[in-house]
Write a protein that holds these residues in place. Structure first.
Motif, PDB file in Angstrom:
ATOM      1  N   ASP A 158      23.840   9.867  23.027  1.00 29.13           N
ATOM      2  CA  ASP A 158      23.789  10.300  21.940  1.00 29.13           C
ATOM      3  C   ASP A 158      25.012  11.286  21.484  1.00 29.13           C
ATOM      4  O   ASP A 158      24.284  12.914  21.654  1.00 29.13           O
ATOM      5  CB  ASP A 158      22.493  11.169  21.728  1.00 29.13           C
ATOM      6  N   LEU A 159      25.443  11.453  20.536  1.00 31.16           N
ATOM      7  CA  LEU A 159      27.183  11.937  19.980  1.00 31.16           C
ATOM      8  C   LEU A 159      25.974  13.363  19.099  1.00 31.16           C
ATOM      9  O   LEU A 159      26.981  14.197  18.372  1.00 31.16           O
ATOM     10  CB  LEU A 159      27.913  11.602  18.943  1.00 31.16           C
ATOM     11  N   ASN A 160      24.682  13.446  18.861  1.00 32.26           N
ATOM     12  CA  ASN A 160      24.509  14.115  18.027  1.00 32.26           C
ATOM     13  C   ASN A 160      23.481  15.265  18.735  1.00 32.26           C
ATOM     14  O   ASN A 160      23.088  16.163  18.383  1.00 32.26           O
ATOM     15  CB  ASN A 160      23.204  13.770  17.163  1.00 32.26           C
ATOM     16  N   LEU A 161      23.544  15.070  19.437  1.00 30.69           N
ATOM     17  CA  LEU A 161      23.460  16.172  21.128  1.00 30.69           C
ATOM     18  C   LEU A 161      23.487  17.708  20.783  1.00 30.69           C
ATOM     19  O   LEU A 161      25.770  17.529  21.239  1.00 30.69           O
ATOM     20  CB  LEU A 161      22.941  15.565  22.368  1.00 30.69           C
ATOM     21  N   VAL A 162      23.379  18.540  21.001  1.00 31.27           N
ATOM     22  CA  VAL A 162      24.452  20.051  20.206  1.00 31.27           C
ATOM     23  C   VAL A 162      25.031  19.613  21.848  1.00 31.27           C
ATOM     24  O   VAL A 162      26.565  20.406  22.171  1.00 31.27           O
ATOM     25  CB  VAL A 162      23.787  21.214  20.311  1.00 31.27           C
ATOM     26  N   GLU A 185      28.408  18.209  23.139  1.00 34.34           N
ATOM     27  CA  GLU A 185      29.929  19.761  23.330  1.00 34.34           C
ATOM     28  C   GLU A 185      30.115  20.997  24.361  1.00 34.34           C
ATOM     29  O   GLU A 185      31.508  20.868  24.993  1.00 34.34           O
ATOM     30  CB  GLU A 185      30.019  20.207  21.943  1.00 34.34           C
TER      31      GLU A 185
END
Length: 56
Positions: free
Chosen positions: A36-40, A43
């Protein structure tokens, strides 16, 4: 990776899963992993992995 079986392949798969898990991939089912690339945390995990391997 080729379609061979054996201990070497299983070890390689386990190492890859470990690295992918470290940056946030999760097992969806069987051999399928998703990210899930939206996970904080993505990064942060990626930054940590880059530092670990000396990649900036």
């Amino acid at each position: 990776m080729d379609d061979s079986d054996g201990l070497v392949r299983k070890r390689a798969e386990a190492r890859l899963r470990s690295v992918w898990s470290d940056i946030g991939f999760q097992t969806l089912s069987g051999d399928v992993m998703i990210l899930d690339l939206n996970l904080v945390t993505f990064e942060d995990r990626l930054r940590t992995m880059r530092k670990k391997f000396g990649v900036d």
